[in-house]
Design an enzyme around this catalytic site. Structure first.
Site, mmCIF file in Angstrom:
data_model
loop_
_atom_site.group_PDB
_atom_site.id
_atom_site.type_symbol
_atom_site.label_atom_id
_atom_site.label_comp_id
_atom_site.label_asym_id
_atom_site.label_seq_id
_atom_site.Cartn_x
_atom_site.Cartn_y
_atom_site.Cartn_z
ATOM 1 N N ILE A 55 0.947 -1.094 0.084
ATOM 2 C CA ILE A 55 0.001 0.040 0.018
ATOM 3 C C ILE A 55 0.772 1.253 0.024
ATOM 4 O O ILE A 55 1.726 1.426 0.913
ATOM 5 C CB ILE A 55 -0.832 0.053 1.290
ATOM 6 C CG1 ILE A 55 -1.671 -1.379 1.559
ATOM 7 C CG2 ILE A 55 -1.841 1.256 1.379
ATOM 8 C CD1 ILE A 55 -2.674 -1.373 0.360
ATOM 9 N N HIS A 56 0.676 2.077 -1.125
ATOM 10 C CA HIS A 56 1.587 3.326 -0.734
ATOM 11 C C HIS A 56 0.901 4.424 -1.577
ATOM 12 O O HIS A 56 1.406 5.684 -1.540
ATOM 13 C CB HIS A 56 2.834 3.081 -1.429
ATOM 14 C CG HIS A 56 2.925 2.997 -2.830
ATOM 15 N ND1 HIS A 56 2.530 2.014 -3.792
ATOM 16 C CD2 HIS A 56 3.394 3.847 -3.836
ATOM 17 C CE1 HIS A 56 2.809 2.259 -4.816
ATOM 18 N NE2 HIS A 56 3.209 3.268 -5.255
ATOM 19 N N ARG A 57 -0.163 4.523 -2.310
ATOM 20 C CA ARG A 57 -0.909 5.476 -3.100
ATOM 21 C C ARG A 57 -1.479 6.497 -2.088
ATOM 22 O O ARG A 57 -1.930 6.054 -1.136
ATOM 23 C CB ARG A 57 -2.022 5.259 -4.099
ATOM 24 C CG ARG A 57 -1.693 4.122 -5.092
ATOM 25 C CD ARG A 57 -1.942 4.742 -6.385
ATOM 26 N NE ARG A 57 -0.622 5.279 -7.015
ATOM 27 C CZ ARG A 57 0.008 4.494 -7.638
ATOM 28 N NH1 ARG A 57 0.016 3.383 -7.694
ATOM 29 N NH2 ARG A 57 1.429 5.126 -7.986
ATOM 30 N N ARG B 79 5.977 5.923 3.301
ATOM 31 C CA ARG B 79 4.892 7.062 3.349
ATOM 32 C C ARG B 79 4.052 6.421 4.090
ATOM 33 O O ARG B 79 3.150 6.868 4.961
ATOM 34 C CB ARG B 79 4.366 7.585 1.983
ATOM 35 C CG ARG B 79 3.164 8.240 2.182
ATOM 36 C CD ARG B 79 2.634 8.954 0.970
ATOM 37 N NE ARG B 79 2.636 8.048 0.012
ATOM 38 C CZ ARG B 79 2.816 8.404 -1.422
ATOM 39 N NH1 ARG B 79 3.336 9.661 -1.620
ATOM 40 N NH2 ARG B 79 2.530 7.584 -2.408
ATOM 41 N N ASP C 277 -2.118 -1.366 -4.144
ATOM 42 C CA ASP C 277 -2.512 -0.419 -4.802
ATOM 43 C C ASP C 277 -1.484 0.113 -5.868
ATOM 44 O O ASP C 277 -1.485 1.250 -6.195
ATOM 45 C CB ASP C 277 -2.950 0.788 -3.781
ATOM 46 C CG ASP C 277 -1.973 1.409 -2.810
ATOM 47 O OD1 ASP C 277 -0.640 0.779 -3.260
ATOM 48 O OD2 ASP C 277 -2.096 2.155 -2.133
#
Ligand code: UDP
Length: 358
Positions: free
Chosen positions: A204-206, A237, A277
Site C-alpha cells: 500500500i503506498h498510493r 509513506r 494499490d
C-alpha cells in the site's frame, strides 16, 4: 548518441534496468540523473546493485518536500545537468514527479523527450500520477506504449503517428529476466518462515490510500480479518502515516521493511493472493499468474481485469475487500493472453533511440 535518463523512484529503477542493458548493446552513451525522490538503501541503492543499473552520473538528492517543492527543485537540478551534456534525448519513465520534472527541464531546452509507459490513463485527475503522465505524454516527441489500450488512449487525445510506438512493457522484460533467477538467490521465504500459497502479499503506498485515515483504517481492518498470514513490506509513506494516525497493526500482519527486487519477486510468485494499490505489482501478479485485488477506484491496467486476474475494490468499506480476497483464491484467469508484448520492449526502445539523432 547521448541519452540522459531521468529516474528517481523505485519502479523507475526496475524499468530502467533492462533499458540500460540494451543501451550498452546498442552503443548508446547513457547518463543517469537520479533525482533522489526515493533515497533509502532499500528504496534505491539495492535496485542499482541487484539489477545492474549504471551508477547515477548525477544524484540530485531532492526529496521529502511537497509535490510542488520537489518538482520545482528537480527541474532546476535536471536543467543544470542537461546543460552540461546536452544529450540527444531525455528518457523518462512512468508517472512520478521525476518524470514530469525531467520532461519540463528537457523541452524548455529543446531537447526531445522519450516517454516509457506512455498512454496509461486512470481518468482520475485527482491522482498526482495522472497529471504527471498526461503532461509528459503531451510534451514528448517519442511515446513508448506498453499496450494497445495505451496507444488508443493517446489516439483519443490526438497523439498518433510515428511518434507512438507500441513496444510492450519493460516490466515484462524485467520479469522474464529475473523471474527464475529470484528463486536461486532469494531466501526470503525461509527467512520469514512462509509456505508457498499460504500467505497474502500486500503493498500500500498510493497517497489516496495512505493520507486518508478512513481508507487506511479500512485496508488494515480488511487485512486483519483475513484468515491468512499477511506479508506487508511497508513503503516509507505508509509507515509514517500509520505512526501519525496512531494505527495499530493487526497480529496476522507481518510488517517488514521494503524488500529488494529479487525478494519481492519471490514473495509475489509464491503468494496465494496479492492485495495492492501499486501499478507495477498488479502487473507482476499477472506475470506470475497470482490473483490480484487492487485497492483503488480504478486501474490503468484494465486488461488485467478483463482477463480475470485483477479485481478492483475501492477501500471504502471492509466487507467487499474480504469478499474479493476470498473469491480471488479460486478464480482462474485467462492463461494464454499476452497483452504486454514479447519481452523485448527494452531492446525496441534502445534501438529506436540509437537510430535517431532526433
Ligand atoms: N517492489 C520491491 N520491493 C518492495 C515493494 C515493491 O522491489 O518492497 C517493486 C515491485 O516488485 C515493482 C515496483 O517495486 O517492480 C513497484 O513499485 P511501486 O509499487 O513503489 O510503484 P508503482 O508501480 O505503483 O508506480
Amino acid at each position: 548518441m547521448k541519452v540522459c535518463t531521468v529516474i528517481g523512484a523505485r519502479p523507475q529503477f526496475v524499468k530502467a534496468s533492462v533499458v540500460t542493458e540494451q543501451f550498452m548493446h546498442a552503443g548508446v552513451e547513457e547518463y543517469i540523473v537520479h533525482t533522489g525522490q526515493h533515497f533509502d538503501k532499500n528504496m534505491s541503492n539495492i535496485f542499482f546493485s541487484e539489477l545492474g543499473l549504471r551508477k547515477p552520473w548525477r544524484h540530485l538528492a531532492i526529496g521529502g518536500g511537497s509535490h510542488g517543492q520537489n518538482t520545482g527543485r528537480m527541474i532546476e537540478g535536471i536543467e543544470s545537468a542537461l546543460l552540461d551534456i546536452m544529450p540527444d534525448w531525455v528518457l523518462v519513465y512512468g508517472d512520478t514527479d521525476s518524470t514530469l520534472a525531467g520532461t519540463i527541464a528537457a523541452v524548455k531546452l529543446h531537447i526531445p523527450v522519450a516517454h516509457v509507459e506512455a498512454g496509461l490513463r486512470s481518468y482520475n485527475r485527482s491522482m498526482p500520477e495522472e497529471i504527471n503522465r498526461v503532461l509528459t505524454d503531451h510534451a514528448s516527441a517519442l511515446l513508448f506504449s506498453p499496450t494497445l489500450a495505451a496507444v488508443e488512449n493517446l489516439q483519443r487525445e490526438g497523439i498518433s503517428g510515428e511518434s507512438v510506438l507500441r513496444v510492450g512493457d519493460v516490466m515484462y522484460d524485467v520479469a522474464l529476466k529475473y523471474g527464475s533467477q529470484a528463486g536461486e538467490s532469494s531466501r526470503i521465504l525461509q527467512h520469514l518462515k512462509l509456505l508457498p500459497a499460504h500467505y497474502i502479499l500486500a503493498t500500500i503506498h498510493r497517497q489516496e490510500n495512505t493520507d486518508d485515515l478512513s481508507r487506511l483504517k479500512c485496508i488494515l481492518e480488511a487485512l486483519s480479518s483475513s484468515s491468512e498470514k499477511i506479508v506487508l513490506p511497508l513503503h516509507p509513506r505508509t509507515k509514517s502515516r500509520i505512526q501519525e494516525f496512531q494505527l495499530s497493526l493487526p497480529d496476522n500482519v507481518m510488517c517488514i521493511e521494503p524488500v529488494g527486487y529479487l525478494d519481492m519477486v519471490m514473495l509475489e510468485k509464491n503468494a496465494a493472493v496479492i492485495v495492492t494499490d501499486s501499478g507495477g505489482v498488479q502487473k507482476e501478479a499477472f506475470f506470475y499468474r497470482v490473483p490480484c485485488i487492487t485497492l483503488r477506484a480504478e486501474t490503468e491496467w484494465r486488461e488485467l481485469v478483463e482477463l480475470g486476474w485483477n479485481t478492483v475494490v475501492e477501500p471504502k468499506s471492509v466487507e467487499p475487500i474480504t469478499k474479493a480476497i476470498e473469491e480471488a483464491k479460486s478464480r482462474p484467469g485467462n492463461l494464454t493472453a499476452r497483452p504486454f508484448g514479447d519481452g523485448n520492449a527494452a531492446s525496441l526502445i534502445a534501438k529506436r533511440l540509437a537510430c535517431s539523432c532526433n
